[in-house]
Design a protein around this motif. Structure first.
Motif, PDB file in Angstrom:
ATOM      1  N   THR A 152     -17.839 -11.257   5.559  1.00  0.00           N
ATOM      2  CA  THR A 152     -18.754 -12.212   6.206  1.00  0.00           C
ATOM      3  C   THR A 152     -18.469 -13.604   5.681  1.00  0.00           C
ATOM      4  OG1 THR A 152     -20.512 -10.573   6.508  1.00  0.00           O
ATOM      5  CG2 THR A 152     -21.168 -12.872   6.512  1.00  0.00           C
ATOM      6  N   ASN A 153     -18.478 -14.550   6.580  1.00  0.00           N
ATOM      7  CA  ASN A 153     -18.404 -15.953   6.157  1.00  0.00           C
ATOM      8  C   ASN A 153     -19.390 -16.751   7.014  1.00  0.00           C
ATOM      9  OD1 ASN A 153     -17.152 -16.453   8.618  1.00  0.00           O
ATOM     10  ND2 ASN A 153     -15.082 -16.510   7.736  1.00  0.00           N
ATOM     11  N   GLU A 154     -19.287 -18.057   6.925  1.00  0.00           N
ATOM     12  CA  GLU A 154     -20.265 -18.889   7.615  1.00  0.00           C
ATOM     13  C   GLU A 154     -20.126 -18.829   9.132  1.00  0.00           C
ATOM     14  OE1 GLU A 154     -17.973 -19.854   5.560  1.00  0.00           O
ATOM     15  OE2 GLU A 154     -16.628 -21.243   6.618  1.00  0.00           O
ATOM     16  N   MET A 155     -19.000 -18.359   9.604  1.00  0.00           N
ATOM     17  CA  MET A 155     -18.789 -18.307  11.054  1.00  0.00           C
ATOM     18  C   MET A 155     -19.142 -16.951  11.651  1.00  0.00           C
ATOM     19  SD  MET A 155     -15.218 -20.308  11.717  1.00  0.00           S
ATOM     20  CE  MET A 155     -15.342 -20.076  13.481  1.00  0.00           C
ATOM     21  N   ALA A 156     -18.770 -15.879  10.947  1.00  0.00           N
ATOM     22  CA  ALA A 156     -18.847 -14.566  11.583  1.00  0.00           C
ATOM     23  C   ALA A 156     -18.835 -13.462  10.551  1.00  0.00           C
ATOM     24  CB  ALA A 156     -17.663 -14.401  12.534  1.00  0.00           C
ATOM     25  N   SER A 157     -19.013 -12.241  11.056  1.00  0.00           N
ATOM     26  CA  SER A 157     -18.842 -11.037  10.243  1.00  0.00           C
ATOM     27  C   SER A 157     -17.762 -10.182  10.871  1.00  0.00           C
ATOM     28  CB  SER A 157     -20.151 -10.240  10.164  1.00  0.00           C
ATOM     29  OG  SER A 157     -21.139 -10.967   9.471  1.00  0.00           O
ATOM     30  N   LEU A 158     -17.043  -9.486  10.014  1.00  0.00           N
ATOM     31  CA  LEU A 158     -15.986  -8.584  10.462  1.00  0.00           C
ATOM     32  C   LEU A 158     -16.312  -7.193   9.952  1.00  0.00           C
ATOM     33  CD1 LEU A 158     -13.203  -7.913  11.650  1.00  0.00           C
ATOM     34  CD2 LEU A 158     -12.191  -8.682   9.486  1.00  0.00           C
ATOM     35  N   ILE A 159     -16.428  -6.262  10.893  1.00  0.00           N
ATOM     36  CA  ILE A 159     -16.702  -4.880  10.553  1.00  0.00           C
ATOM     37  C   ILE A 159     -15.442  -4.068  10.862  1.00  0.00           C
ATOM     38  CG2 ILE A 159     -18.214  -2.899  10.902  1.00  0.00           C
ATOM     39  CD1 ILE A 159     -19.623  -5.377   9.824  1.00  0.00           C
ATOM     40  N   ILE A 160     -14.889  -3.418   9.849  1.00  0.00           N
ATOM     41  CA  ILE A 160     -13.689  -2.602  10.009  1.00  0.00           C
ATOM     42  C   ILE A 160     -14.082  -1.148   9.782  1.00  0.00           C
ATOM     43  CG2 ILE A 160     -11.334  -2.171   9.195  1.00  0.00           C
ATOM     44  CD1 ILE A 160     -11.281  -5.033   8.144  1.00  0.00           C
ATOM     45  N   THR A 161     -13.690  -0.285  10.727  1.00  0.00           N
ATOM     46  CA  THR A 161     -14.037   1.126  10.576  1.00  0.00           C
ATOM     47  C   THR A 161     -13.328   1.727   9.376  1.00  0.00           C
ATOM     48  OG1 THR A 161     -12.259   1.750  12.095  1.00  0.00           O
ATOM     49  CG2 THR A 161     -14.458   1.425  13.038  1.00  0.00           C
ATOM     50  N   GLU A 162     -13.872   2.839   8.917  1.00  0.00           N
ATOM     51  CA  GLU A 162     -13.328   3.443   7.701  1.00  0.00           C
ATOM     52  C   GLU A 162     -11.863   3.846   7.860  1.00  0.00           C
ATOM     53  OE1 GLU A 162     -15.986   6.303   6.107  1.00  0.00           O
ATOM     54  OE2 GLU A 162     -14.581   6.999   4.557  1.00  0.00           O
ATOM     55  N   ASP A 163     -11.481   4.301   9.050  1.00  0.00           N
ATOM     56  CA  ASP A 163     -10.082   4.688   9.277  1.00  0.00           C
ATOM     57  C   ASP A 163      -9.216   3.481   9.638  1.00  0.00           C
ATOM     58  OD1 ASP A 163     -10.563   6.115  12.646  1.00  0.00           O
ATOM     59  OD2 ASP A 163     -10.773   4.092  11.882  1.00  0.00           O
ATOM     60  N   ARG A 164      -9.825   2.313   9.728  1.00  0.00           N
ATOM     61  CA  ARG A 164      -9.149   1.036   9.988  1.00  0.00           C
ATOM     62  C   ARG A 164      -8.505   0.965  11.359  1.00  0.00           C
ATOM     63  NH1 ARG A 164      -6.364  -2.551   6.945  1.00  0.00           N
ATOM     64  NH2 ARG A 164      -4.464  -1.323   6.997  1.00  0.00           N
ATOM     65  N   LYS A 165      -8.858   1.856  12.241  1.00  0.00           N
ATOM     66  CA  LYS A 165      -8.221   1.858  13.550  1.00  0.00           C
ATOM     67  C   LYS A 165      -8.924   0.942  14.547  1.00  0.00           C
ATOM     68  CE  LYS A 165      -6.044   6.372  13.129  1.00  0.00           C
ATOM     69  NZ  LYS A 165      -5.847   7.713  13.722  1.00  0.00           N
ATOM     70  N   SER A 166     -10.027   0.394  14.177  1.00  0.00           N
ATOM     71  CA  SER A 166     -10.700  -0.565  15.043  1.00  0.00           C
ATOM     72  C   SER A 166     -11.572  -1.484  14.206  1.00  0.00           C
ATOM     73  CB  SER A 166     -11.546   0.140  16.108  1.00  0.00           C
ATOM     74  OG  SER A 166     -12.614   0.841  15.500  1.00  0.00           O
ATOM     75  N   SER A 167     -11.941  -2.592  14.815  1.00  0.00           N
ATOM     76  CA  SER A 167     -12.802  -3.557  14.130  1.00  0.00           C
ATOM     77  C   SER A 167     -13.661  -4.274  15.164  1.00  0.00           C
ATOM     78  CB  SER A 167     -11.976  -4.561  13.327  1.00  0.00           C
ATOM     79  OG  SER A 167     -11.129  -5.332  14.173  1.00  0.00           O
ATOM     80  N   THR A 168     -14.707  -4.915  14.658  1.00  0.00           N
ATOM     81  CA  THR A 168     -15.606  -5.686  15.516  1.00  0.00           C
ATOM     82  C   THR A 168     -15.880  -7.030  14.872  1.00  0.00           C
ATOM     83  OG1 THR A 168     -16.691  -3.693  16.346  1.00  0.00           O
ATOM     84  CG2 THR A 168     -17.859  -5.764  16.650  1.00  0.00           C
ATOM     85  N   LEU A 169     -15.706  -8.066  15.641  1.00  0.00           N
ATOM     86  CA  LEU A 169     -16.087  -9.406  15.195  1.00  0.00           C
ATOM     87  C   LEU A 169     -17.489  -9.679  15.711  1.00  0.00           C
ATOM     88  CD1 LEU A 169     -15.144 -12.183  13.948  1.00  0.00           C
ATOM     89  CD2 LEU A 169     -14.728 -12.877  16.315  1.00  0.00           C
ATOM     90  N   ILE A 170     -18.354 -10.118  14.818  1.00  0.00           N
ATOM     91  CA  ILE A 170     -19.727 -10.403  15.205  1.00  0.00           C
ATOM     92  C   ILE A 170     -20.041 -11.884  14.996  1.00  0.00           C
ATOM     93  CG2 ILE A 170     -22.154  -9.877  14.773  1.00  0.00           C
ATOM     94  CD1 ILE A 170     -21.256  -7.148  13.700  1.00  0.00           C
ATOM     95  N   LEU A 171     -20.414 -12.539  16.076  1.00  0.00           N
ATOM     96  CA  LEU A 171     -20.953 -13.898  15.985  1.00  0.00           C
ATOM     97  C   LEU A 171     -22.465 -13.743  16.060  1.00  0.00           C
ATOM     98  CD1 LEU A 171     -18.588 -15.691  18.545  1.00  0.00           C
ATOM     99  CD2 LEU A 171     -18.239 -15.347  16.105  1.00  0.00           C
ATOM    100  N   PRO A 172     -23.178 -13.963  14.977  1.00  0.00           N
ATOM    101  CA  PRO A 172     -24.581 -13.542  14.919  1.00  0.00           C
ATOM    102  C   PRO A 172     -25.506 -14.256  15.902  1.00  0.00           C
ATOM    103  CG  PRO A 172     -23.975 -14.826  12.982  1.00  0.00           C
ATOM    104  CD  PRO A 172     -22.711 -14.548  13.714  1.00  0.00           C
ATOM    105  N   HIS A 173     -25.272 -15.512  16.146  1.00  0.00           N
ATOM    106  CA  HIS A 173     -26.131 -16.264  17.061  1.00  0.00           C
ATOM    107  C   HIS A 173     -25.224 -17.164  17.921  1.00  0.00           C
ATOM    108  CE1 HIS A 173     -29.558 -14.969  14.676  1.00  0.00           C
ATOM    109  NE2 HIS A 173     -28.944 -15.400  13.603  1.00  0.00           N
TER     110      HIS A 173
END
Lengths: 120, 109
Positions: free
Chosen positions: B56-77
């Motif tokens: 997480t940083n000031e711009m966004a959060s990055l969620i990486i699955t445990e198997d690392r085969k996919s990820s999601t970028l989250i812009l909170p607002h």
């Protein structure tokens, strides 16, 4: 974050002439810089890797004699489009990562603002 | 670099969270996941990167699955200024990136 500056931001040139684009890392040293090209509504395509003090490495299909790359110092790389033709009209973007000794580590990469080249 | 797959476009309401998915099923152990965005006629802007832990940083959060085969970028607002093309890239060298077609995110009022 670090700043990569490109100059010029826009250039229009006549067919057959050459155009030089500069890419500078303003507050860090980059032994390696990268040059990309982007056509309208398309993604960025890597053209070449620019290495300070040595020859650039070109991607397959990119003419090294047409797109001359010089990396004269740790903060400056130049791309010269020689004998430009209308089909060379594109958005050219450079990037750099890391400092002089750490350019291959996974730090973030910083991109220039791009240069819009139009050949008429 | 491993290949990534992203939806071509997404819409998001202003003020809501924007969740941008990316598949990278062929990622190797030493490859990082990077996210950039590009607003029209500008160079790409770095957003965030990670290896296997969520970031997480000031711009966004990055969620990486445990198997690392996919990820999601989250812009909170999301705001209207977040309208851009978002690129998910997997690489061992941040500067040398293979850009796919990205996701065009449109934030609507």
């Amino acid at each position: 974050g670090a700043v990569v500056s490109q100059h010029p931001s826009r250039v229009i040139c006549k067919s057959g002439t050459s155009v030089k684009i500069e890419c500078r890392s303003l507050d860090f040293q980059a032994t390696t810089m990268f040059w990309y090209r982007q056509f309208p509504k398309k993604s960025l395509m890597l053209m070449a890797t620019s290495n300070e003090g040595s020859k650039a490495t070109y991607e397959q299909g990119v003419e090294k004699d047409k797109f001359l790359i010089n990396h004269a110092s740790l903060t400056l790389s130049t791309l010269t489009v020689t004998s430009a033709h209308p089909e060379d009209s594109s958005f050219y973007i450079c990037s750099a990562s890391g400092d002089g000794l750490r350019s291959n580590l996974n730090t973030e990469a910083f991109f220039g603002q791009g240069t819009r080249l139009t050949v008429v | 670099d491993a290949k990534t797959t992203q939806p071509p476009s997404m819409d998001c309401a202003e003020g809501r969270a924007a969740n941008l998915p990316c598949n990278h099923s062929t990622i190797s152990g030493n490859e990082y996941v990077y996210w950039y965005r590009q607003i029209h006629s500008q160079g790409p802007q770095y957003i965030i990167h990670g290896l296997k832990n969520n970031e997480t940083n000031e711009m966004a959060s990055l969620i990486i699955t445990e198997d690392r085969k996919s990820s999601t970028l989250i812009l909170p607002h999301a705001t209207l200024r977040d309208t851009a093309v978002y690129y998910c890239i997997v690489t061992t060298n941040a500067g040398k990136s293979t850009f796919g077609d990205g996701t065009t995110l449109t934030v609507k009022p």
